[in-house]
Design a protein around this motif. Sequence first.
Motif, PDB file in Angstrom:
ATOM      1  N   GLY A 266       0.812  -1.207   0.000  1.00  0.00           N
ATOM      2  CA  GLY A 266       0.000   0.000   0.000  1.00  0.00           C
ATOM      3  C   GLY A 266       0.845   1.256   0.000  1.00  0.00           C
ATOM      4  N   PHE A 267       1.883   1.274   0.825  1.00  0.00           N
ATOM      5  CA  PHE A 267       2.759   2.441   0.857  1.00  0.00           C
ATOM      6  C   PHE A 267       3.528   2.570  -0.451  1.00  0.00           C
ATOM      7  N   VAL A 268       3.977   1.455  -0.996  1.00  0.00           N
ATOM      8  CA  VAL A 268       4.724   1.483  -2.264  1.00  0.00           C
ATOM      9  C   VAL A 268       3.854   2.071  -3.378  1.00  0.00           C
ATOM     10  N   ILE A 269       2.592   1.645  -3.448  1.00  0.00           N
ATOM     11  CA  ILE A 269       1.697   2.152  -4.495  1.00  0.00           C
ATOM     12  C   ILE A 269       1.402   3.632  -4.264  1.00  0.00           C
ATOM     13  N   GLY A 270       1.176   4.026  -3.011  1.00  0.00           N
ATOM     14  CA  GLY A 270       0.945   5.438  -2.731  1.00  0.00           C
ATOM     15  C   GLY A 270       2.126   6.299  -3.129  1.00  0.00           C
ATOM     16  N   TRP A 397       6.494  -2.188 -10.103  1.00  0.00           N
ATOM     17  CA  TRP A 397       7.101  -3.531 -10.206  1.00  0.00           C
ATOM     18  C   TRP A 397       7.322  -4.121  -8.808  1.00  0.00           C
ATOM     19  N   VAL A 398       7.801  -3.295  -7.866  1.00  0.00           N
ATOM     20  CA  VAL A 398       7.993  -3.773  -6.493  1.00  0.00           C
ATOM     21  C   VAL A 398       6.665  -4.259  -5.919  1.00  0.00           C
ATOM     22  N   ALA A 399       5.593  -3.489  -6.107  1.00  0.00           N
ATOM     23  CA  ALA A 399       4.276  -3.897  -5.611  1.00  0.00           C
ATOM     24  C   ALA A 399       3.852  -5.228  -6.221  1.00  0.00           C
ATOM     25  N   GLY A 400       4.158  -5.422  -7.503  1.00  0.00           N
ATOM     26  CA  GLY A 400       3.845  -6.687  -8.144  1.00  0.00           C
ATOM     27  C   GLY A 400       4.628  -7.839  -7.557  1.00  0.00           C
ATOM     28  N   ARG A 401       5.897  -7.604  -7.232  1.00  0.00           N
ATOM     29  CA  ARG A 401       6.712  -8.637  -6.606  1.00  0.00           C
ATOM     30  C   ARG A 401       6.192  -8.986  -5.208  1.00  0.00           C
ATOM     31  N   GLN A 402       5.635  -7.980  -4.541  1.00  0.00           N
ATOM     32  CA  GLN A 402       5.143  -8.207  -3.189  1.00  0.00           C
ATOM     33  C   GLN A 402       3.770  -8.878  -3.173  1.00  0.00           C
ATOM     34  N   ALA A 403       2.874  -8.414  -4.034  1.00  0.00           N
ATOM     35  CA  ALA A 403       1.469  -8.820  -3.926  1.00  0.00           C
ATOM     36  C   ALA A 403       0.885  -9.378  -5.207  1.00  0.00           C
ATOM     37  N   GLY A 404       1.689  -9.640  -6.220  1.00  0.00           N
ATOM     38  CA  GLY A 404       1.197 -10.296  -7.406  1.00  0.00           C
ATOM     39  C   GLY A 404       0.948  -9.371  -8.579  1.00  0.00           C
ATOM     40  N   VAL A 405       0.885  -9.969  -9.766  1.00  0.00           N
ATOM     41  CA  VAL A 405       0.742  -9.183 -11.000  1.00  0.00           C
ATOM     42  C   VAL A 405      -0.624  -8.513 -11.075  1.00  0.00           C
ATOM     43  N   ASP A 487      13.593  -5.948  -3.149  1.00  0.00           N
ATOM     44  CA  ASP A 487      13.278  -5.366  -4.448  1.00  0.00           C
ATOM     45  C   ASP A 487      13.107  -3.855  -4.372  1.00  0.00           C
ATOM     46  N   TRP A 488      12.750  -3.327  -3.185  1.00  0.00           N
ATOM     47  CA  TRP A 488      12.548  -1.883  -3.049  1.00  0.00           C
ATOM     48  C   TRP A 488      13.830  -1.139  -2.685  1.00  0.00           C
ATOM     49  N   CYS A 489      14.926  -1.838  -2.529  1.00  0.00           N
ATOM     50  CA  CYS A 489      16.200  -1.218  -2.138  1.00  0.00           C
ATOM     51  C   CYS A 489      17.005  -0.881  -3.385  1.00  0.00           C
TER      52      CYS A 489
END
Length: 576
Positions: A266-270, A397-405, A487-489
């Motif tokens: 959620g934070f990554v997408i925001g 892309w990070v959000a996808g790696r965390q929670a799916g495509v 992935d977010w680093c």
Amino acid sequence: MRAIVVALLFFAATVHAAGPLGGAPQPGSSPFASMEQSFLPVEEAYVPALALQEEGTLRLYWQIAPDYYLYQHQFAFELKDSRGDVPVDARLPPALERTDEFFGDVSVYYDSADIILVPARPLVGTATLAVQSQGCADAGLCYPPRDQAFRIDTATGTVAAIALPRPQQAAQQPAGAATGERQGLPAMLLFATLGGLILNLMPCVFPVLSLKALGFASAAPAQRRRHAWLYGAGVVLSFLVVAGALIALRGAGMAVGWGFQLQSPGFVIGLAYLFVAMGLSLSGLVHIGGRFMNLGNSLASDGGDRGAFFTGALAVVVASPCTAPFMGTALGFALTQPAVIGLAVFTALGAGMAAPMVLLGHSALARRLLPRPGAWMQRLQQALAFPLYATALWLFWVAGRQAGVDTMAAALGGALLLALALWLWSTGGWRRGAALLTLVAAVAAGSYRGTAPGEAAGSEGVAAWSEAAVREAQAIGEPVFVDFTADWCITCLANERAVLQTNTIEAAFAERGVRYLVADWTNRDPVIADFLARQGRSGIPLYLLYPGRAGAAPVVLPQLLRKGTVLEALEALPSS
């Protein structure tokens, strides 16, 4: 426009508070259930047994619970008999070497410790042995120094444990215990300041600051100085807010560190939405406030003072994916200290990051190094939108790696709705109502969570990290390289692409039989967080190179890697 920006920031905060992967807590469960750790009482973790041997020596045998250890250097013994004090020679068994977050390079005992105590003279009558020890758990808990006593009847050879009076226990506390936490503070404040300075050059921060710096060239002197200090205040206060959140969460039992907020999709997408909005503003497609990087003006009623402050706050937000050299050590230290010391280290980090802009606001010499204002600034502004779009793409892309495509696709659709909402708002009139409805739809799209991806297969020759895997490899003589990454680093990804995943380093690892282990911290993992804390780190990257010898302590490599650095570390490995 002010309402849209506030809504974006509110969305980023609320979706982060919802927890990782957007999952709701199970009914009746604790919000910290996944982070809780069960520790043994100290008397069960470390069980001593004392015996008087025929030759007059004392044998003190410690039974240590699995995954717990005792410090060799924290043992202290005081022996008395009916004639008074008896000097005693403590013969300690060999110990394992490790790097400890509290004492640095130390020797420790796992499983057991068999200590022989040799009195300087034969004991007479009834003797008393006072023993001081201290131990920790691998999962991150360190017990305070512990005092115990035994009564020894030399006539019968019987030994019994006795209670120590409370005043004696207090008196036997090591004199350096109270000051030990603070003895490294000046060095850590320096490290934090240097880390903050370097943070300005990281790829996630530099584009955001560049136009603010150029704006100083044409501003009036009084306004320039005032804005420089307001920017600095925004940076420092934002770091203090982050520090307060980290300290509070760790105090509540959560295993978190620098960048912890990026472990929430959620934070990554925001954050990605924020970069999209900023990029559209730089491209001239929508207008957020007045000049670029006075984004905070949309939060203010008039003027640019609040904008300067919120520019500093925004700089801290966009810096969260980055870790600069010196920064990891300082933050790891800060989060193991009392709150006052921790806040002091974060203040130094903020002061270091704010210093170049404050200097620019006051130094005519520094401003003369900047190009003269002109039409080219408009083109540069538009060009700098593309790094922001690229950053947003990476965050999706990070959000996808965390929670799916499916989550990534929904978030990209939300970004499209966000762009439409901003455009509708900029046209004015009744369309602003439609813009708010579209923004609500964008937030809903960003809140969608699809099926989380399964564990991805690693590259050839790469395996998942665990402490057991390290011990197993060392036991058979294999060196181990551990890559703590996410992935977010951004720093982690840059090191992997430029150094670790190159043919040169892969060949060097293969030649020396190095086992490559990856500790992936993209999503929250209390085991990794606990290990980082024991290494004196609160964030990543962290690179450890273990010799191929059982129990050998690792070499810690720099946070910014070069091929030569890794090759030199491999050459320095002792033969197994």
